[in-house]
Scaffold this active site. Structure first.
Site, PDB file in Angstrom:
ATOM      1  CB  CYS A  10      -0.921   0.006   1.220  1.00 47.56           C
ATOM      2  SG  CYS A  10      -0.057   0.210   2.789  1.00 47.56           S
ATOM      3  CB  CYS A  13       3.632  -0.589   2.707  1.00 49.12           C
ATOM      4  SG  CYS A  13       2.309  -1.338   3.694  1.00 49.12           S
TER       5      CYS A  13
END
Length: 80
Positions: A10, A13
């Protein structure tokens, strides 16, 4: 030093991965940065919300993106 970023890829991240790379570079550390995207592996660390940060096999944070000062402190504390 080994730093793992736990997450499924994501935006947060990726942001944590960039931040870790920046901090490691600024502190002139020899560190391997590894992305762990496999959900069973992430859960094995007990992390239920990503991104997770694991330094030398110790979970040091999860569920959000630390600011740069916080990340510096996490890395420094784990580099003893």
């Amino acid at each position: 030093m080994e730093i793992k970023i736990l997450g499924t890829g994501c935006a947060k991240c990726k942001q944590v991965k960039r931040l870790v790379a920046e901090v490691v570079s600024e502190l002139h550390l020899d560190a391997q940065i590894i992305e762990v995207t496999d959900v069973p592996s992430i859960l094995a660390y007990g992390v239920m919300s990503t991104p997770g940060i694991v330094i030398n096999e110790q979970v040091v944070g999860y569920g959000g993106v630390p600011n740069k000062a916080q990340m510096m402190e996490l890395v420094r504390q784990s580099n003893h």
